[in-house]
Design an enzyme around this catalytic site. Structure first.
Site, PDB file in Angstrom:
ATOM      1  N   SER A 134     -14.724  -4.111   7.111  1.00 21.55           N
ATOM      2  CA  SER A 134     -13.639  -4.849   6.473  1.00 21.55           C
ATOM      3  C   SER A 134     -12.951  -4.055   5.366  1.00 21.55           C
ATOM      4  O   SER A 134     -11.902  -4.468   4.871  1.00 21.55           O
ATOM      5  CB  SER A 134     -14.152  -6.173   5.897  1.00 21.55           C
ATOM      6  N   LYS A 173     -15.383  -6.508  -1.546  1.00 27.84           N
ATOM      7  CA  LYS A 173     -13.987  -6.939  -1.451  1.00 27.84           C
ATOM      8  C   LYS A 173     -13.242  -6.579  -2.728  1.00 27.84           C
ATOM      9  O   LYS A 173     -13.832  -6.355  -3.781  1.00 27.84           O
ATOM     10  CB  LYS A 173     -13.904  -8.463  -1.257  1.00 27.84           C
TER      11      LYS A 173
END
Length: 218
Positions: A134, A173
């Site tokens: 990701s 993230k």
């Protein structure tokens, strides 16, 4: 059912309890009182350095202000919130895997030690191995070793952090927030993954990103 307190609610509650006005808080923080008011109204979120100063002024911990714990005691009285690793100046402990897609951060058992390959930069506290893709547009790929500094909150808006969401998912993230919204955005660096929006009390920041490297394939 009563709604849980958000960060701003806790700041306001303790400020009133300590007998400070918003103007007094703003003066100690060297900021505009209207901007401080936006924290209490959950319209904006302070960066880590200012959050730490607010916690010091109010005699509490950043863990309490970010709704990580429900006891407003000073941080030095909180036991067992973060592991303390013992290692020499040349080695960094690898404590497990962190999912850069969806999954769990491993428990805090040291699995290995690695040499930090960026000697001119700040020394990390620990390292994690990435599982998932990701964050590929940030150059962080599956199998990479990510170096982290132990922090309870992002040091600036848009920083890459290791974060646990709702006690279940561990991920790497970008952490962003915007004025006018009490929500935190957890942003992947891969368009195939969705941006998550969460309240501060729904996340636990485990560390902030310092760098990474790709181990040589054997």
């Amino acid at each position: 059912m009563n709604q849980p307190l958000l960060m701003g609610d806790r700041i306001k509650e303790l400020r009133i309890k300590r007998g400070f006005t918003q103007n007094q808080m703003a003066e100690q923080l060297e900021m505009n009182s209207a901007n401080f008011s936006s924290y209490e109204r959950n319209k904006s979120i302070p960066p880590s350095d200012r959050l730490a100063k607010i916690a010091d002024i109010l005699g509490t911990s950043t863990d309490y202000l970010t709704c990580r714990i429900n006891e407003s005691m000073p941080l030095e009285l909180i036991i067992g919130q973060q592991p303390t690793f013992k290692h020499d100046d040349n080695l960094t402990p690898v404590v497990g895997n962190i999912c850069a897609g969806n999954g769990l951060i491993a428990d805090s058992n040291v699995e290995d030690y690695v040499i930090y390959p960026l000697p001119k930069k700040q020394k990390p506290d620990y390292a994690l191995k990435v599982v998932g893709n990701s964050m590929i547009n940030a150059g962080i790929n599956n199998g990479d070793i990510v170096f982290l500094k132990k922090e309870r909150w992002a040091e600036y808006n848009g920083q890459i952090v290791a974060v646990v969401t709702n006690g279940e998912e561990g991920s790497l993230k970008r952490m962003r927030w915007s004025e006018g919204s009490p929500l935190i955005q957890l942003i992947p660096e891969n368009p195939e993954y969705e941006i998550k929006e969460v309240f501060p009390n729904e996340i636990i920041v485990c560390g902030v990103y310092l760098g990474h490297f790709r181990p040589e394939e054997v």
